[in-house]
Design a protein around this motif. Structure first.
Motif, mmCIF file in Angstrom:
data_model
loop_
_atom_site.group_PDB
_atom_site.id
_atom_site.type_symbol
_atom_site.label_atom_id
_atom_site.label_comp_id
_atom_site.label_asym_id
_atom_site.label_seq_id
_atom_site.Cartn_x
_atom_site.Cartn_y
_atom_site.Cartn_z
ATOM 1 N N VAL A 1 0.834 -1.217 0.000
ATOM 2 C CA VAL A 1 0.000 0.000 0.000
ATOM 3 C C VAL A 1 0.857 1.252 0.000
ATOM 4 O O VAL A 1 0.579 2.240 -0.682
ATOM 5 N N LYS A 2 1.974 1.191 0.793
ATOM 6 C CA LYS A 2 2.856 2.353 0.909
ATOM 7 C C LYS A 2 3.437 2.738 -0.445
ATOM 8 O O LYS A 2 3.434 3.918 -0.830
ATOM 9 N N ASP A 3 3.958 1.766 -1.187
ATOM 10 C CA ASP A 3 4.560 2.053 -2.496
ATOM 11 C C ASP A 3 3.516 2.585 -3.476
ATOM 12 O O ASP A 3 3.788 3.473 -4.286
ATOM 13 N N LYS A 4 2.300 2.044 -3.399
ATOM 14 C CA LYS A 4 1.229 2.518 -4.291
ATOM 15 C C LYS A 4 0.845 3.965 -3.976
ATOM 16 O O LYS A 4 0.569 4.755 -4.877
ATOM 17 N N MET A 5 0.848 4.321 -2.664
ATOM 18 C CA MET A 5 0.513 5.692 -2.267
ATOM 19 C C MET A 5 1.583 6.676 -2.739
ATOM 20 O O MET A 5 1.282 7.772 -3.208
ATOM 21 N N ILE A 6 2.864 6.254 -2.628
ATOM 22 C CA ILE A 6 3.971 7.112 -3.098
ATOM 23 C C ILE A 6 3.856 7.340 -4.601
ATOM 24 O O ILE A 6 3.993 8.465 -5.095
ATOM 25 N N ALA A 7 3.575 6.270 -5.337
ATOM 26 C CA ALA A 7 3.423 6.376 -6.792
ATOM 27 C C ALA A 7 2.240 7.271 -7.149
ATOM 28 O O ALA A 7 2.320 8.097 -8.079
ATOM 29 N N ALA A 8 1.145 7.153 -6.399
ATOM 30 C CA ALA A 8 -0.045 7.976 -6.654
ATOM 31 C C ALA A 8 0.246 9.456 -6.420
ATOM 32 O O ALA A 8 -0.213 10.331 -7.201
ATOM 33 N N ARG A 9 1.003 9.753 -5.329
ATOM 34 C CA ARG A 9 1.366 11.151 -5.044
ATOM 35 C C ARG A 9 2.208 11.738 -6.181
ATOM 36 O O ARG A 9 2.005 12.882 -6.592
ATOM 37 N N LYS A 10 3.155 10.940 -6.677
ATOM 38 C CA LYS A 10 4.001 11.404 -7.778
ATOM 39 C C LYS A 10 3.153 11.628 -9.040
ATOM 40 O O LYS A 10 3.385 12.556 -9.806
ATOM 41 N N GLY A 11 2.156 10.758 -9.226
ATOM 42 C CA GLY A 11 1.254 10.911 -10.371
ATOM 43 C C GLY A 11 0.483 12.218 -10.315
ATOM 44 O O GLY A 11 0.335 12.917 -11.333
ATOM 45 N N LYS A 12 0.030 12.580 -9.096
ATOM 46 C CA LYS A 12 -0.695 13.841 -8.925
ATOM 47 C C LYS A 12 0.225 15.037 -9.166
ATOM 48 O O LYS A 12 -0.163 16.028 -9.771
#
Length: 493
Positions: free
Chosen positions: A403-414
């Motif tokens: 979940v942590k890695d997915k959240m980091i990737a999502a933040r970078k996407g935003k």
């Protein structure tokens, strides 16, 4: 002004020196004959030192100056109009100085004289207390004319034109005047076909005065009221039976206000063309094209055709009509606010072209564009770097499935989407500045186009009003902001 580029202009220096010699005594004129031998550097240094003093003023000194200005405003910045206290737009006269103008204005460099009380006409109510002139001086005239809205008047020595002290744009009488002007332009839309039929019939009149008036009105209509027909000279037009695959062509080519060139090539009706050939026959270049006509008589005739009609109403009508049509045609309701603002500016530019509102390219335009391109370049680099980082993070997140890695990737996407939006806005600004570099839009917004069109467009498209009108303009158009809803249409449809 020694460090100003105007001082390297031959016309500026010639006009200044001619006026400067006019202030000299006979003996001074015998000695001072060559501008290039004059040394103004000590005067320049003095004023530079004065400017430096102002910049270096302490907080207390600046506060004291502010209080002094507020005291002047409270004393001189208001008047009573029909018993109501109204703000005066600007009660200060222009200081003496050098006229600059725009472009290569033939009068640049001429000395603007100091305005004295004996130059000024005061206009006030019969029962009001007449303002006191400075000690030892007298007003040129005191009048009580309630058919005009100016409070004081004088003649500018450079142009020989009247200048006025007037009420603030937010005053009741100025708002009513604006509203009446735009309503008159809307009425014109309903009568324009009848007016055209009338002047077309008058082209056949046996009286040359009537034919000249009808041809002038045809040009006012066809050229959107942007040419002052009563002052046209023979040299301002060329007549071509055939030109560039067109028939019955009139070419307008002359200098307008501020030496801005007006050039326009239009096809006209055969009867208009033949009348013009008669009007120019046996005349010299400097002769009047419509010698039987003057502006006062033309305006009297316009008022007979429609109450409140003037040549300026034609300009207001066509400017507002163009803005309305352009906004209706170009606006995409799904576009972003920056994209809609570009549409608004493009619509305004169409009005500027119609009204021949050109300007010289601003001196800082190239520098501003270079700075914008640097920002775009840097933003592109930042997007590329972040995009590469985002791809790697996405891969890691897909592999680890935490979940942590997915959240980091999502933040970078935003962050990436945010940067892309910023890049889009910068590119729109670059396009907007480049397209508008040689057209003047401010006067159009302030005086030519019905502000309710822009207000309704903003409300309908969720564009903040402050993106269109600055604080001063919003004050002037408060009546329009309050009265126009999103369904307002200039044509009343």
């Amino acid at each position: 002004m020694l460090n100003h580029e105007y001082c390297r202009n031959t016309i500026f220096n010639r006009n200044f020196f001619m006026d400067f010699r006019g202030t000299m005594t006979y003996n001074e004129r015998k000695i001072i004959k060559d501008f290039h031998k004059c040394n103004f550097y000590e005067i320049f240094e003095y004023f530079q030192a004065e400017s430096n003093k102002l910049r270096a003023a302490t907080k207390e000194e600046k506060l004291s100056e502010k209080e002094e200005n507020e005291s002047l405003i409270s004393k001189y910045g208001f008047c009573l109009l029909d018993g109501h206290c109204e703000r005066i737009n600007n009660f200060r006269l222009e200081a003496p100085g050098l006229f600059l103008g725009r472009g290569d204005h033939p009068k640049m460099g001429m000395i603007r004289h100091r305005v004295w009380a004996c130059d000024i006409t005061i206009n006030c109510g019969r029962d009001s207390k007449i303002p006191m002139p400075p000690r030892g001086e007298m007003w040129k005239e005191v009048r009580h004319d309630n058919t005009v809205t100016w409070l004081a008047s004088w003649t500018d020595n450079v142009h020989g034109q009247n200048k006025y002290i007037i009420l603030n744009p937010r005053s009741k009488i100025r708002c009513e005047s604006d509203h009446n002007k735009y309503e008159a332009a809307r009425r014109l839309h309903k009568l324009i076909d009848k007016i055209r039929a009338t002047y077309s019939e008058e082209w056949k009149s046996k009286r040359i005065y009537v034919r000249q008036r009808a041809i002038a009105l045809y040009f006012i209509d066809k050229l959107a009221g942007t040419v002052r027909c009563s002052s046209l000279r023979v040299e301002d037009i060329q007549l071509h039976r055939y030109l560039m695959d067109k028939e019955y062509v009139v070419v307008f080519d002359f200098l307008r206000k501020d030496s801005i060139r007006y050039y326009n090539m239009i096809e006209v009706e055969p009867r208009v063309f033949n009348n013009l050939k008669v009007f120019v026959k046996d005349k010299e270049k400097g002769d009047s094209l419509f010698e039987c006509l003057n502006a006062h008589e033309l305006n009297d005739h316009l008022k007979e055709l429609m109450v409140g009609l003037t040549t300026k109403i034609f300009r207001t009508y066509y400017a507002s009509l163009t803005l309305q049509n352009q906004l209706d045609e170009l606006t995409d309701e799904n576009a972003t606010v920056p994209e809609k603002l570009l549409v608004y500016n493009r619509a305004n530019r169409a009005v500027a072209i119609l009204c021949n509102h050109q300007r010289s390219v601003p001196k800082r335009h190239q520098q501003i564009m270079e700075n914008l391109r640097k920002k775009i370049h840097n933003k592109n680099n930042a997007i590329n770097d972040l995009e590469a980082e985002f791809i790697e993070l996405e891969k890691s997140a897909n592999l680890s499935k935490t979940v942590k890695d997915k959240m980091i990737a999502a933040r970078k996407g935003k962050q990436l989407e945010c940067l892309k939006d910023q890049l889009k806005t910068l590119k729109l600004e670059e396009t907007n500045r480049e397209e508008n570099k040689n057209v003047a839009l401010t006067t159009l917004k302030l005086s030519y186009t019905d502000p309710r069109i822009a207000v309704a467009w903003c409300k309908k498209n969720n564009v903040p009003i402050e993106k269109i009108f600055n604080k001063t303009q919003r004050t002037k158009f408060l009546w329009a902001i309050h009265t126009a809803d999103e369904n307002y249409n200039f044509l009343g449809e």
